[in-house]
Write a protein that holds these residues in place. Structure first.
Motif, PDB file in Angstrom:
ATOM      1  N   HIS A   1     -10.410   3.136   4.255  1.00  0.00           N
ATOM      2  CA  HIS A   1      -9.310   2.650   3.682  1.00  0.00           C
ATOM      3  C   HIS A   1      -9.334   1.399   3.326  1.00  0.00           C
ATOM      4  O   HIS A   1      -8.378   0.777   2.620  1.00  0.00           O
TER       5      HIS A   1
ATOM      6  N   GLU B   1      -4.961   4.039   0.579  1.00  0.00           N
ATOM      7  CA  GLU B   1      -5.006   5.465   0.871  1.00  0.00           C
ATOM      8  C   GLU B   1      -5.721   6.375  -0.419  1.00  0.00           C
ATOM      9  O   GLU B   1      -5.163   6.086  -1.498  1.00  0.00           O
TER      10      GLU B   1
ATOM     11  N   GLU C   1      -6.822   9.967  -0.455  1.00  0.00           N
ATOM     12  CA  GLU C   1      -6.939  11.134   0.106  1.00  0.00           C
ATOM     13  C   GLU C   1      -6.976  12.360  -0.745  1.00  0.00           C
ATOM     14  O   GLU C   1      -6.129  12.706  -1.644  1.00  0.00           O
TER      15      GLU C   1
END
Length: 189
Positions: A41, A129, A131
Motif C-alpha cells: 500500500h 489501494e 487491488e
C-alpha cells in the motif's frame, strides 16, 4: 491477534495486520510475488489480491460497515460488509469466511460474483489501494447477532442497495473508494 496498543492511536491488531503477507498479482490476477500489506500500500501501490464481501438479508438489503477510525486507509468511511486480503496461496473464499468471523463474528456461505481492479490514494495517509478485488456475496438474517471488532469497525447498518448506490454517487468521500465498483459488480452478477 488481539489487543489494542496505545502508541500513536493505532491498535496493535491493525499494526500487526500491516505486516501480514499478501499476494501480488499481474493485471489478469495471476500470482507474481508477495509483499507485506504495508509494502503493497505504499505509493505508488502494488497490485495485490483482495476480496470484498457483501452480505444481503432476505429483503435484499446490504450490510455496510463504517471503518474504524484507527484504520490506516480510508478510516471512518462507509464500506461493504467486510474486506481483506487472502494470504499468498490461500483460497479467497476461505480467507473471506475467516475475516467475516474475525470482523463481525458471523458465519455465512459465500460465492464469488465477479472481479475488478481499482486504485485509490487515501488523501489523509497518502497510502494507496491497488487491488485485484474478488467480490463475494452471502446471505444473513437481518436480526442475526453481530459482534463487530472495534479495531476494524465503528458501526454497522443495513441499507437498501439502490439507496446506497445513489448515496455513493452523491457523496463519494463518505464511502470507501472501492464500494462503487463492488456494488456495480454485485448488480452485474
Amino acid at each position: 491477534m488481539s489487543g489494542v496498543g496505545a502508541t500513536s492511536g493505532i491498535s496493535g491488531t491493525v499494526r500487526s495486520r500491516e505486516q501480514l503477507p499478501v499476494e501480488l498479482v499481474d493485471p489478469e490476477g495471476r500470482a507474481c510475488g508477495t509483499a507485506t500489506v504495508q509494502e503493497a500500500h505504499r505509493p505508488p501501490g502494488r497490485l495485490h489480491r483482495a476480496f470484498s464481501i457483501i452480505l444481503l438479508d432476505p429483503d435484499g438489503r446490504i450490510l455496510l460497515q463504517r471503518r474504524a477510525a484507527t484504520k490506516t486507509r480510508f478510516p471512518g468511511r462507509w464500506a461493504n460488509t467486510c474486506c481483506g486480503h487472502p494470504g499468498p496461496g490461500e483460497p479467497v473464499v476461505e480467507a473471506a469466511r475467516r475475516r467475516l468471523r474475525e470482523e463481525l463474528g458471523v458465519e455465512a456461505a459465500l460465492a464469488e460474483v465477479g472481479r475488478y481492479s481499482y486504485q485509490a490514494e487515501d488523501p489523509a495517509s497518502g497510502l494507496v489501494e491497488c487491488e485485484f478485488d474478488h467480490v463475494l456475496r452471502g446471505a444473513l438474517a437481518a436480526d442475526a447477532p453481530l459482534h463487530p471488532d472495534p479495531a476494524e469497525i465503528d458501526e454497522v447498518r443495513w441499507a437498501e442497495l439502490d439507496a446506497v448506490r445513489r448515496a455513493v454517487r452523491a457523496a463519494p468521500h463518505a464511502y470507501a473508494p472501492w464500494l462503487a465498483g463492488v456494488l456495480a459488480t454485485l448488480v452485474d452478477a
